[in-house]
Design an enzyme around this catalytic site. Structure first.
Site, short mmCIF file in Angstrom:
data_model
loop_
_atom_site.label_atom_id
_atom_site.label_comp_id
_atom_site.label_asym_id
_atom_site.label_seq_id
_atom_site.Cartn_x
_atom_site.Cartn_y
_atom_site.Cartn_z
N GLU A 187 12.07 2.80 14.16
CA GLU A 187 11.31 3.79 13.72
C GLU A 187 9.97 3.53 14.37
O GLU A 187 9.83 2.77 15.42
CB GLU A 187 10.96 3.43 12.02
CG GLU A 187 10.35 2.01 11.88
CD GLU A 187 10.16 1.45 10.62
OE1 GLU A 187 10.41 2.52 9.63
OE2 GLU A 187 10.13 0.36 10.18
N LYS A 228 6.55 -2.04 1.87
CA LYS A 228 5.29 -1.47 2.69
C LYS A 228 4.08 -2.41 2.32
O LYS A 228 3.20 -2.14 1.67
CB LYS A 228 5.24 0.11 2.15
CG LYS A 228 4.22 0.96 3.00
CD LYS A 228 4.24 2.20 2.51
CE LYS A 228 3.35 3.12 3.20
NZ LYS A 228 3.82 3.63 4.47
N ARG A 278 -7.77 -20.35 -1.76
CA ARG A 278 -6.77 -20.22 -0.68
C ARG A 278 -5.72 -21.21 -0.82
O ARG A 278 -6.05 -22.52 -0.57
CB ARG A 278 -7.73 -20.29 0.65
CG ARG A 278 -6.61 -19.83 1.73
CD ARG A 278 -7.33 -19.59 3.09
NE ARG A 278 -6.57 -19.17 4.19
CZ ARG A 278 -5.64 -19.81 4.69
NH1 ARG A 278 -5.04 -21.20 4.45
NH2 ARG A 278 -4.69 -19.04 5.66
N ARG A 327 8.37 3.99 -4.83
CA ARG A 327 8.38 3.01 -3.76
C ARG A 327 7.25 1.86 -3.89
O ARG A 327 7.65 0.64 -3.53
CB ARG A 327 8.11 3.60 -2.20
CG ARG A 327 8.25 2.79 -1.22
CD ARG A 327 8.16 3.46 0.25
NE ARG A 327 6.92 3.93 0.36
CZ ARG A 327 6.59 4.73 1.45
NH1 ARG A 327 7.49 4.99 2.33
NH2 ARG A 327 5.27 5.23 1.76
N LEU A 363 11.48 1.21 7.32
CA LEU A 363 10.90 1.70 5.90
C LEU A 363 11.64 3.01 5.61
O LEU A 363 11.62 3.91 6.29
CB LEU A 363 9.56 1.99 6.11
CG LEU A 363 8.88 2.26 4.82
CD1 LEU A 363 8.77 1.24 3.81
CD2 LEU A 363 7.16 2.80 5.07
N HIS A 411 -1.38 -21.30 0.12
CA HIS A 411 -0.10 -20.51 0.43
C HIS A 411 0.84 -20.29 -0.80
O HIS A 411 1.30 -19.01 -0.76
CB HIS A 411 0.73 -21.17 1.57
CG HIS A 411 0.27 -21.22 2.73
ND1 HIS A 411 -1.13 -21.92 3.24
CD2 HIS A 411 0.59 -20.56 3.87
CE1 HIS A 411 -1.10 -21.71 4.33
NE2 HIS A 411 -0.37 -21.00 5.06
N TYR A 445 0.87 -1.18 0.00
CA TYR A 445 0.03 -0.09 0.02
C TYR A 445 0.93 1.09 -0.11
O TYR A 445 2.34 1.32 0.32
CB TYR A 445 -0.95 -0.02 1.20
CG TYR A 445 -0.21 0.48 2.59
CD1 TYR A 445 -0.42 1.69 3.06
CD2 TYR A 445 0.45 -0.60 3.44
CE1 TYR A 445 0.33 1.90 4.30
CE2 TYR A 445 1.06 -0.24 4.55
CZ TYR A 445 1.08 0.89 4.79
OH TYR A 445 1.75 1.24 6.14
#
Length: 287
Positions: free
Chosen positions: A182, A149, A100, A52, A207, A102, A33
């Site tokens: 952070e 991120k 579903r 990014r 990040l 993995h 995101y």
């Protein structure tokens, strides 16, 4: 005015926005995101945010859901439909919808894209800047790849709640050596006695914040010295100033950490000067 969101090719009322229950973002936090500030009708630092995003997608081997230019168009249109002049947009890309399992879904599975935009009250941010905020420190228990991120933010949510229950607004992660990493949703800076801005290197373990990067450009304009190095909690508590940076807040001064007052307990002048100069230096595109 009802909010409008963009979900996988459609602009829909925010209250009706939804993704499939087998979207891998929901099942595995298999997505990334970005959050970007909108100020005075301009999107701030969108090039760096999308750069990014490109890196995050590459690290997780997720394809872009559309071209970069098309995404910019959708971002601007979502902001326009929500009449946002001061606020933010949020975009999320996941690996898409699949049974579903993995392992990655079949090649050609279309990534999911959600974009929202909302207004915020500049007076709330101004009050936090004027008064400063409080923080706590917490041991870092996250996975190693926090440089990506991703939407996997459970630890961040838990420590933010811990901060709230302690009467603070941010939680600052600390590594096993007692060095500052952070914030739960921010980068952390301190100003030493000589006036040097100090922040942890972003090559690994944190990040690389976009506001953090642009702040370095601001520091050059203001003729401020910057040192990227590790620093301890003890150094931070003894600092001349401490502040945190993020896209939606720019530069919040921290006046107390773990109940200990920082300097004189009031926001410092260096963070104030950075905040005042930031918008002039940052990239801006009109909505």
């Amino acid at each position: 005015m009802p909010r409008i969101s963009y979900v996988n090719g459609r602009y829909v009322p925010h209250a009706d926005a939804m993704v499939h229950i087998e979207d891998r973002g929901y099942q595995f936090a298999d997505g990334v995101y970005e959050v970007c500030e909108i100020r005075h009708g301009y999107i701030v630092d969108i090039t760096r945010h999308l750069d990014r995003l490109n890196r995050s997608l590459g690290e997780l081997r997720i394809a872009w859901p559309m071209s970069r230019q098309a995404m910019i168009h959708v971002i601007r249109e979502t902001a326009r439909r929500n009449k946002v002049r001061n606020g933010l947009f949020y975009l999320q890309v996941t690996r898409g919808v699949a049974r579903r399992d993995h392992v990655f879904p079949a090649e050609g599975t279309k990534p999911s894209l959600v974009i929202t935009a909302k207004s915020t009250d500049p007076a709330v941010i101004a009050k936090k800047n004027a008064n400063g905020i409080k923080a706590i420190t917490v041991p870092d228990n996250r996975w190693d790849r926090v440089d990506i991120k991703t939407v996997g933010l459970l630890s961040n949510a838990l420590v933010r709640q811990q901060a709230k229950e302690a009467g603070a607004q941010e939680a600052i992660y600390v590594d096993a050596n007692g060095c500052v990493k952070e914030g739960a949703a921010t980068n952390v800076w301190m100003v030493d006695a000589a006036g040097t801005l100090i922040t942890r290197p972003a090559e690994h373990g944190i990040l690389r914040g976009i506001t953090r990067t642009t702040l370095m450009d601001v520091a050059v304009k203001l003729d401020l010295r910057i040192a990227e190095r590790n620093f301890t909690v003890a150094e931070m508590l003894a600092a001349r100033e401490v502040f945190i940076t993020a896209a939606t807040s720019i530069c919040f001064p921290v006046i107390s950490i773990d109940g200990q007052t920082i300097a004189n307990g009031h926001p410092g002048t260096i963070s104030q000067n950075i905040r005042e100069a930031f918008f002039d230096v940052a990239e801006k595109i009109a909505i």
